[in-house]
Scaffold this active site. Structure first.
Site, PDB file in Angstrom:
ATOM      1  N   TRP A 166      26.459 -10.550 -51.399  1.00 38.56           N
ATOM      2  CA  TRP A 166      28.192 -10.541 -51.159  1.00 38.56           C
ATOM      3  C   TRP A 166      28.256 -10.069 -49.561  1.00 38.56           C
ATOM      4  O   TRP A 166      27.931 -10.633 -48.675  1.00 38.56           O
ATOM      5  CB  TRP A 166      30.102 -10.218 -51.952  1.00 38.56           C
ATOM      6  CG  TRP A 166      29.760 -11.443 -52.749  1.00 38.56           C
ATOM      7  CD1 TRP A 166      31.336 -11.635 -52.705  1.00 38.56           C
ATOM      8  CD2 TRP A 166      29.160 -11.861 -53.889  1.00 38.56           C
ATOM      9  NE1 TRP A 166      31.795 -12.862 -53.939  1.00 38.56           N
ATOM     10  CE2 TRP A 166      30.432 -12.576 -54.637  1.00 38.56           C
ATOM     11  CE3 TRP A 166      28.064 -12.227 -54.608  1.00 38.56           C
ATOM     12  CZ2 TRP A 166      29.852 -13.850 -55.052  1.00 38.56           C
ATOM     13  CZ3 TRP A 166      27.491 -12.737 -55.109  1.00 38.56           C
ATOM     14  CH2 TRP A 166      28.549 -13.919 -55.746  1.00 38.56           C
ATOM     15  N   ASP A 172      39.087 -16.994 -50.526  1.00 36.78           N
ATOM     16  CA  ASP A 172      38.752 -17.739 -51.819  1.00 36.78           C
ATOM     17  C   ASP A 172      38.929 -18.463 -52.395  1.00 36.78           C
ATOM     18  O   ASP A 172      38.644 -19.569 -52.474  1.00 36.78           O
ATOM     19  CB  ASP A 172      38.083 -16.241 -52.670  1.00 36.78           C
ATOM     20  CG  ASP A 172      39.841 -15.309 -53.422  1.00 36.78           C
ATOM     21  OD1 ASP A 172      40.797 -15.805 -52.530  1.00 36.78           O
ATOM     22  OD2 ASP A 172      39.349 -14.825 -54.591  1.00 36.78           O
ATOM     23  N   HIS A 229      38.945 -24.053 -53.289  1.00 38.35           N
ATOM     24  CA  HIS A 229      37.910 -23.106 -53.324  1.00 38.35           C
ATOM     25  C   HIS A 229      36.518 -23.423 -52.624  1.00 38.35           C
ATOM     26  O   HIS A 229      35.787 -24.060 -53.242  1.00 38.35           O
ATOM     27  CB  HIS A 229      37.836 -22.378 -54.451  1.00 38.35           C
ATOM     28  CG  HIS A 229      36.814 -20.919 -54.959  1.00 38.35           C
ATOM     29  ND1 HIS A 229      37.972 -20.073 -55.785  1.00 38.35           N
ATOM     30  CD2 HIS A 229      36.256 -20.257 -55.008  1.00 38.35           C
ATOM     31  CE1 HIS A 229      37.825 -19.231 -55.608  1.00 38.35           C
ATOM     32  NE2 HIS A 229      36.880 -18.752 -55.188  1.00 38.35           N
ATOM     33  N   GLU A 253      36.874 -24.125 -57.640  1.00 41.51           N
ATOM     34  CA  GLU A 253      36.090 -22.968 -58.718  1.00 41.51           C
ATOM     35  C   GLU A 253      34.717 -22.831 -59.771  1.00 41.51           C
ATOM     36  O   GLU A 253      33.530 -22.245 -59.109  1.00 41.51           O
ATOM     37  CB  GLU A 253      37.285 -21.971 -58.706  1.00 41.51           C
ATOM     38  CG  GLU A 253      36.860 -20.127 -59.061  1.00 41.51           C
ATOM     39  CD  GLU A 253      37.330 -19.505 -59.986  1.00 41.51           C
ATOM     40  OE1 GLU A 253      37.515 -18.144 -58.614  1.00 41.51           O
ATOM     41  OE2 GLU A 253      38.842 -19.940 -59.843  1.00 41.51           O
ATOM     42  N   ASP A 301      31.572 -15.548 -50.933  1.00 43.74           N
ATOM     43  CA  ASP A 301      32.188 -17.163 -50.893  1.00 43.74           C
ATOM     44  C   ASP A 301      32.588 -17.682 -49.099  1.00 43.74           C
ATOM     45  O   ASP A 301      31.936 -18.387 -49.384  1.00 43.74           O
ATOM     46  CB  ASP A 301      33.948 -16.810 -51.395  1.00 43.74           C
ATOM     47  CG  ASP A 301      33.830 -17.253 -52.281  1.00 43.74           C
ATOM     48  OD1 ASP A 301      33.837 -15.305 -52.315  1.00 43.74           O
ATOM     49  OD2 ASP A 301      34.637 -17.369 -53.349  1.00 43.74           O
ATOM     50  N   ARG A 320      46.308 -18.348 -56.127  1.00 43.95           N
ATOM     51  CA  ARG A 320      46.507 -17.012 -56.996  1.00 43.95           C
ATOM     52  C   ARG A 320      46.494 -16.004 -56.674  1.00 43.95           C
ATOM     53  O   ARG A 320      47.473 -15.612 -55.428  1.00 43.95           O
ATOM     54  CB  ARG A 320      45.675 -16.884 -57.981  1.00 43.95           C
ATOM     55  CG  ARG A 320      44.918 -16.793 -57.656  1.00 43.95           C
ATOM     56  CD  ARG A 320      42.971 -16.986 -58.474  1.00 43.95           C
ATOM     57  NE  ARG A 320      42.125 -16.252 -58.305  1.00 43.95           N
ATOM     58  CZ  ARG A 320      40.956 -16.599 -59.241  1.00 43.95           C
ATOM     59  NH1 ARG A 320      41.089 -17.973 -59.193  1.00 43.95           N
ATOM     60  NH2 ARG A 320      40.287 -16.907 -58.010  1.00 43.95           N
ATOM     61  N   ASP A 321      46.872 -14.638 -57.335  1.00 41.28           N
ATOM     62  CA  ASP A 321      47.210 -13.385 -56.812  1.00 41.28           C
ATOM     63  C   ASP A 321      45.945 -12.617 -56.555  1.00 41.28           C
ATOM     64  O   ASP A 321      45.318 -11.780 -56.713  1.00 41.28           O
ATOM     65  CB  ASP A 321      48.059 -12.502 -58.195  1.00 41.28           C
ATOM     66  CG  ASP A 321      46.726 -12.573 -59.278  1.00 41.28           C
ATOM     67  OD1 ASP A 321      45.721 -13.432 -59.106  1.00 41.28           O
ATOM     68  OD2 ASP A 321      47.230 -11.875 -60.309  1.00 41.28           O
ATOM     69  N   GLU A 322      45.419 -13.450 -55.678  1.00 41.48           N
ATOM     70  CA  GLU A 322      44.299 -12.749 -54.715  1.00 41.48           C
ATOM     71  C   GLU A 322      44.206 -13.380 -53.221  1.00 41.48           C
ATOM     72  O   GLU A 322      44.388 -13.111 -52.211  1.00 41.48           O
ATOM     73  CB  GLU A 322      43.027 -13.735 -55.184  1.00 41.48           C
ATOM     74  CG  GLU A 322      42.409 -12.265 -56.538  1.00 41.48           C
ATOM     75  CD  GLU A 322      40.737 -13.253 -57.377  1.00 41.48           C
ATOM     76  OE1 GLU A 322      39.675 -13.181 -56.381  1.00 41.48           O
ATOM     77  OE2 GLU A 322      40.644 -13.836 -58.440  1.00 41.48           O
TER      78      GLU A 322
END
Length: 926
Positions: free
Chosen positions: A569, A504, A800, A779, A517, A508-510
């Site tokens: 999704w 995605d 994103h 994003e 997506d 960051r923390d993903e």
């Protein structure tokens, strides 16, 4: 013409060259030039450590005079190149009367692990004239079964000495493992089979084995771990040798996600390797990972974590530790664990991540005790540093996608990801360093702790761009600077988020494989990059992650382990396989995923009542101007779920049709019709949304997925246009609605409106972010503005790819390149020239070769240049104000052998074209 002229010139040059060559050659003028671009399965070229013992074969016909199409082929496969083409011992297809030149199944003797296979192909043209045999191609299988592994998992118990991370998570110390071994004879051939629970780097006798980045990659580790095969013949010699492996936590043993999720928060990283050597005298040796290896955690990489970064202490460097001369007497014995059957070990299905591009620093911003280096492109990878330092000092390296108005780093959107590297200098002078087991998303690099007596220079910092090792698959350019920037942003978003899996976001923390997506961006990605193998591999992970009840997780691999699903999704499992099939023509992608598709549709049905969905949904994620202020937007979750229920049922029916499953096709077609009827009854009346909030997306779903009765479609179209008009001719769509906008407006004939939406400059629009300085897709539609600063939400990625889905329409409609039959066997070239554009060009590598379309409006005349590859045909639509004005290659158009008139309408002419290069011109004004 001014755009992509070089493409067409080179095509014509190649054609001229081969015509000349064929005339002048006296070697065998009666034989056609051989096939080119030979590949197996999802586009692999002579792969080592291949994953599939039942491959498919593909090739392209050459661009030469006399080759229009294929009438027959012959494939020969052997265990030695010396047996080809006359004595193939594995398979001889014999001459097959067929125009098929792609995805032809291997039907020979069973192939086994380690086997090296050689193959050739020849074809016959439309006049049954034979070609030369192609050059011999090859592939070598990896270790296909767990039973092939005699090695053991090895490593040190690193949890006990781990350090606490930013969320009090344990960060395992990276390990260094080595083994000295002796060979008594000269080496003829050596293969290293290796993988890790973690990420690794390997060297033999002081030489790097590969330039792979963070192999083996990211899969559902509790189901499958991928293995890599390396040819190390040239690195090994008779006598003593040393193999050394570094291993870090990576995705396997590090934290993932904002909720501190893990695959394993207790298991220490481990390696598994098996070096198999064949000597020149025919004898064999096998060096395996076992309890005879030694290891240490006292090496220079002290910490390495995907989110938080890497720390390197040069004081602890171990020169020559992967060579025979190194003294490892203070190293520890490793722990060894057997390979079990619970986790499948399989050769990697797609390409590893590589360092692909190096960006130079363009500007330096000096601070009191720091220097900020601007690469002027948001990117993903690591910095390459050449920085002067004092002995014992610590260089701190921070990253940011943008700067705040006061010049400070904007890192709020990194959330808990520290994204900071450290280098501790062991001596005075210029250090050269690049992090190894982490990656960052950034445009800006801040250095502090360097030698303060030195003036920062741009050559101190370079950006090493890293992504899965695919090639470009197409190109797009136009006369409009901002549209070209949008195309660039789409491509850079793809590069930044195709890091072994489709992520995605990269900063960051993903950095996880969010399925929603992926499904919206998948089609656009296939225009810009050769990513079939990438998607096929990830779809295997989707299958492995499917829940027992048929649900598909939010993210794949499913590190969240929460058992939850979302409509729009989870539908990735039907949408991506079908989209891939339609763009490649490979039935295999449908065969692999059909059972998963059926299970997902059954899950849709189980979570619905009277065909109306009650499934959880992230809905039209990040729709602008939501009435309730919710990230999920205003479109009814039930409406969205029901729409995707119907759509997935329809795609499953179409898949069943392709696979020849007539009864199941009928079942899913009936289900689709039942859901569509229920959808219309529940949410629409006379083509107008009822009982729930009417949004652009609610109408887009109804029209794009064909969920309304014929008598109500026209009113629904008008309602959609009213919603757009109410928004001052701006979009009001989030992740799910945006990809459908161009498709629906195109099909309803609202091309002018779609152009208006695309070229809007104000929020929300694609150009809005460009006007704020974006170099990747954001994003949010309003992640930042020069007037108001950053969006206050920390969930604010500036890289994103979801809204980059518009790229599909740019290729298929602005330049007009689209498939009319799966795999581009029949091609549509139907550009739609509109102001403010005066020209646009695109190329696309199809399974049959490159197709190209380039148009320009000049002096009220349309100039259109087209390339149609061999073994295909194209339907070319030429817009014109006067059909009598049409010329081809400066001659008035007439029906002929290569061009035939299909339709002559008031404003356009449709022509059926055989392979070749054509220059059309016709009267046309914008």
């Amino acid at each position: 013409m001014i755009l992509h002229k070089s493409v067409f010139k080179s095509y014509i040059y190649v054609l001229t060259y081969f015509v000349f060559f064929s005339v002048m050659s006296c070697e065998n003028s009666s034989v056609l030039q051989e096939a080119k671009h030979l590949t197996i399965s999802e586009g692999f070229k002579n792969p080592l450590g291949f994953y599939d013992a039942k491959p498919t074969f593909s090739w392209e016909l050459p661009v030469v005079e006399g080759v229009i199409s294929q009438s027959a082929y012959q494939i020969v496969v052997a265990s030695s190149p010396d047996l080809l083409p006359n004595n193939p011992d594995l398979w001889d297809s014999n001459k097959q009367s067929s125009s098929q030149s792609v995805w032809i199944n291997y039907e020979g003797k069973p192939l086994v692990s380690r086997q090296k296979v050689f193959w050739q192909v020849k074809y016959w043209n439309q006049d049954d004239k034979a070609s030369n045999w192609s050059p011999v191609q090859n592939f070598e299988l990896g270790l296909l079964n767990n039973s092939d592994w005699k090695a053991k998992w090895i490593g040190l118990p690193t949890k006990e000495e781990g350090v606490l991370g930013s969320q009090d998570n344990i960060i395992h110390r990276p390990q260094y493992l080595r083994k000295v071994f002796e060979l008594s004879n000269d080496v003829a051939n050596a293969r290293l089979y290796i993988t890790a629970k973690g990420v690794f780097d390997v060297a033999i006798n002081g030489e790097d084995v590969s330039d792979d980045v963070m192999p083996p990659g990211y899969t559902p580790y509790k189901k499958r771990i991928e293995t890599i095969t390396y040819d190390v013949t040239d690195l090994i010699e008779s006598g003593q040798n040393t193999i050394g492996v570094e291993v870090a936590a990576g995705w396997h043993s590090g934290r993932l996600g904002w909720m501190k999720s893990y695959w394993s928060d207790t298991e220490s990283p481990k390696i598994l390797c098996q070096l198999e050597v064949t000597m020149k005298d025919g004898s064999k040796a096998s060096i395996i990972s076992d309890d005879t290896w030694k290891a240490t955690t006292q090496g220079p990489i002290r910490i390495s974590e995907i989110y938080d970064g890497e720390t390197y202490d040069a004081h602890l460097e171990m020169p020559h530790w992967t060579t025979n001369s190194f003294d490892d007497k203070n190293w520890k014995a490793v722990q060894a664990f057997p390979v079990t059957s619970t986790i499948k070990l399989e050769p990697k299905r797609h390409t590893t991540v590589k360092s692909k591009i190096v960006l130079e620093s363009k500007e330096i911003i000096l601070k009191a005790d720091a220097a900020i280096f601007d690469l002027q492109q948001n990117m993903v990878g690591v910095p390459l540093l050449k920085v002067p330092m004092k002995m014992g000092d610590t260089l701190k390296i921070r990253f940011a996608e943008m700067l705040s108005p006061d010049g400070t780093f904007y890192t709020d959107n990194y959330r808990s990801a520290q994204s900071t590297d450290y280098y501790i200098a062991a001596k005075e002078g210029t250090i050269e360093w690049m992090p190894k087991f982490t990656f960052h998303g950034f445009r800006y690099v801040e250095l502090s702790g360097f030698d303060a007596s030195k003036t920062p220079s741009k050559n101190w910092v370079k950006g090493v761009v890293q992504y899965s090792n695919f090639n470009e698959n197409g190109s797009f350019t136009s006369s409009h600077e901002k549209l070209n920037q949008l195309q660039s942003n789409i491509v850079w978003g793809l590069r930044g988020n195709f890091f072994d899996i489709p992520t995605d976001c990269p900063q960051r923390d993903e950095r996880m494989g969010w399925t929603g997506d992926a499904q919206v961006f998948g089609p656009t990605s296939m225009f810009n990059a050769d990513v079939y193998k990438f998607w096929a591999s990830w779809m295997q992970s989707v299958r492995e992650s499917q829940y027992d009840n048929g649900g598909i997780p939010f993210v794949v691999p499913d590190v969240l382990h929460n058992g939850k699903v979302s409509s729009g999704w989870g539908d990735v499992c039907t949408i991506i396989p079908w989209k891939i099939y339609y763009r490649t023509g490979d039935v295999g992608i449908l065969e692999e995923n059909y059972d998963m598709m059926k299970k997902w549709v059954a899950h849709h049905q189980a979570t619905s009542k009277d065909f109306i969905s009650h499934m959880n949904s992230f809905a039209d994620w990040l729709q602008p101007y939501p009435e309730n202020g919710n990230n999920k937007g205003d479109t009814s979750h039930s409406l969205i779920g029901t729409a995707f229920f119907a759509h997935s049922a329809k795609l499953t029916a179409k898949t069943a049709e392709v696979l020849g499953k007539k009864e199941e096709q009928a079942t899913y077609e009936a289900l689709y019709k039942s859901v569509a009827k229920a959808f219309e009854n529940a949410f629409f009346k006379n083509g107008k949304v009822k009982d729930v909030t009417a949004t652009q997306t609610s109408y887009l779903l109804a029209l794009a997925f064909d969920l309304l009765s014929e008598e109500n479609k026209e009113n629904a179209k008008q309602q959609l246009l009213e919603k757009i008009s109410e928004a001052d001719n701006h979009l009001r769509t989030g992740f799910l609605g945006t990809p459908l906008l161009s498709e629906v407006l195109d099909e309803t004939g609202e091309i002018d409106l779609m152009y208006k939406l695309l070229f809007n400059e104000t929020y929300p629009s694609w150009f809005y972010s460009i006007n704020q300085g974006a170099t990747t897709i954001w994003e949010r539609w309003n992640s930042y503005s020069k007037a108001e600063g950053f969006n206050p939400m920390k969930m604010n990625s500036l890289n994103h790819y979801a809204y980059g889905a518009i790229g599909e329409w740019m290729y298929e409609r602005i330049t007009g390149i689209a498939p009319l039959q799966a795999g581009y066997k029949i091609i549509s070239i139907a550009p739609i020239p509109k102001a403010p554009l005066t020209s646009a060009s695109a190329t696309l590598n199809t399974p049959y070769g490159e197709v190209a379309s380039s148009w320009e409006i000049k002096n009220e005349t349309l100039f259109l240049e087209v390339v149609v590859p061999p073994n295909t045909t194209a339907e070319i639509e030429i817009p014109t104000d006067n059909s009598e004005s049409l010329k081809v290659d400066n001659e008035n158009f007439t029906n002929g052998k290569n061009l035939k008139l299909i339709k002559n309408e008031k404003r356009k002419i449709k022509i059926l074209a055989q392979p070749g290069t054509y220059e059309f011109q016709a009267k046309y004004s914008l």
